[in-house]
Scaffold this motif. Structure first.
Motif, PDB file in Angstrom:
ATOM      1  N   GLY A  64      -3.320   5.228  -6.241  1.00 13.04           N
ATOM      2  CA  GLY A  64      -3.690   5.702  -4.908  1.00 13.04           C
ATOM      3  C   GLY A  64      -5.001   5.080  -4.443  1.00 13.04           C
ATOM      4  N   GLY A  88      -4.339   1.521  -3.539  1.00 16.22           N
ATOM      5  CA  GLY A  88      -3.661   1.483  -2.246  1.00 16.22           C
ATOM      6  C   GLY A  88      -4.638   1.645  -1.091  1.00 16.22           C
ATOM      7  N   CYS A 109       0.833  -1.210   0.000  1.00 21.57           N
ATOM      8  CA  CYS A 109       0.000   0.000   0.000  1.00 21.57           C
ATOM      9  C   CYS A 109       0.866   1.259   0.000  1.00 21.57           C
ATOM     10  CB  CYS A 109      -0.936   0.004   1.203  1.00 21.57           C
ATOM     11  SG  CYS A 109      -2.209  -1.267   1.154  1.00 21.57           S
ATOM     12  N   PHE A 115       1.081   4.281  -2.683  1.00 19.42           N
ATOM     13  CA  PHE A 115       0.927   5.690  -2.313  1.00 19.42           C
ATOM     14  C   PHE A 115       2.139   6.511  -2.777  1.00 19.42           C
ATOM     15  CE2 PHE A 115      -1.694   4.215   1.567  1.00 19.42           C
ATOM     16  CZ  PHE A 115      -2.840   4.163   0.809  1.00 19.42           C
ATOM     17  N   ASP A 128       1.804   7.679  -6.304  1.00 15.32           N
ATOM     18  CA  ASP A 128       0.700   8.612  -6.557  1.00 15.32           C
ATOM     19  C   ASP A 128       1.154  10.006  -6.136  1.00 15.32           C
ATOM     20  OD1 ASP A 128      -1.634   9.983  -6.879  1.00 15.32           O
ATOM     21  OD2 ASP A 128      -2.822   8.717  -5.530  1.00 15.32           O
ATOM     22  N   PHE A 167      -4.652  11.142  -3.255  1.00 10.54           N
ATOM     23  CA  PHE A 167      -4.523   9.770  -3.772  1.00 10.54           C
ATOM     24  C   PHE A 167      -5.657   9.438  -4.743  1.00 10.54           C
ATOM     25  CE2 PHE A 167      -2.634   9.333   0.598  1.00 10.54           C
ATOM     26  CZ  PHE A 167      -1.329   9.316   0.177  1.00 10.54           C
TER      27      PHE A 167
END
Length: 190
Positions: free
Chosen positions: A85, A88, A68, A72, A75, A80
């Motif tokens: 994003g 994630g 995750c 992120f 992104d 996000f």
């Protein structure tokens, strides 16, 4: 005297109030952090149960969290909003639900009444305490669904079988008589 030696007493089960409070705290930590701290619940389950499978589940939840964070990191928007994003955040929320659900399952299973048995090797040969569930089962006699119209006849009286002790006594008497008759032949007359 040989034996297993000192067997430590089994760990005491915490009170129900303490268990509920701990469960609420660990679930709240996971939910209020929106999944960023969901791994804490699986870490507690692994520490409490000390099972290899629970440690693997903890490692899996940390691995999902790393995935995750890598999504992120790619992104570059503030909210996000790109597909990475969004993916994630979806993974993090699913991980949170899975971690909380498994933590509650593992903790309740571990602290259920009658749980926490000692290792079988330590308890072998020692009397075991009765199960707490044995006394809670209803002890009702079986009742026939249909009552017979005519009462059943009593069984015919049976001739009592000779007791085992009488049979053994008779066999010993026979053996004794046989040996007395055999003594007249001398020791070499076998």
């Amino acid at each position: 005297m040989q034996g297993h030696g000192y067997v430590p007493p089994p760990p005491r089960r915490p009170s129900t109030g303490v268990l509920v409070l701990l469960r609420v705290i660990f679930v709240a930590v996971a939910v209020l952090s929106i999944g960023f701290l969901a791994w804490v619940a699986t870490l507690r389950a692994a520490i409490v149960t000390r099972k290899r499978g629970d440690w693997w589940i903890f490692a899996g939840s940390v691995a999902v969290l790393v995935v995750c964070f890598s999504l992120f990191a790619t992104d570059h928007t503030d909210d996000f909003s790109t597909p990475k994003g969004t993916m994630g955040m979806i993974l993090m929320l699913l991980n949170m639900v899975a971690c909380v659900g498994y933590y509650l399952y593992a903790d309740i299973r571990h602290h259920r009444p009658g749980g926490l048995p000692g290792p079988p090797a330590l308890n072998y040969g020692y009397p075991q305490p009765p199960s707490p569930y044995a006394a809670t089962l209803p002890q009702t006699p079986a009742v026939p669904l249909v009552t017979p119209a005519v009462p059943p006849a009593p069984p015919p009286p049976q001739r009592p079988a000779p007791a085992r002790i009488d049979q053994v006594r008779a066999e010993l008497d026979e053996l004794s008589d046989y040996l007395r008759r055999g003594d007249g032949h001398g020791e070499g007359g076998r």
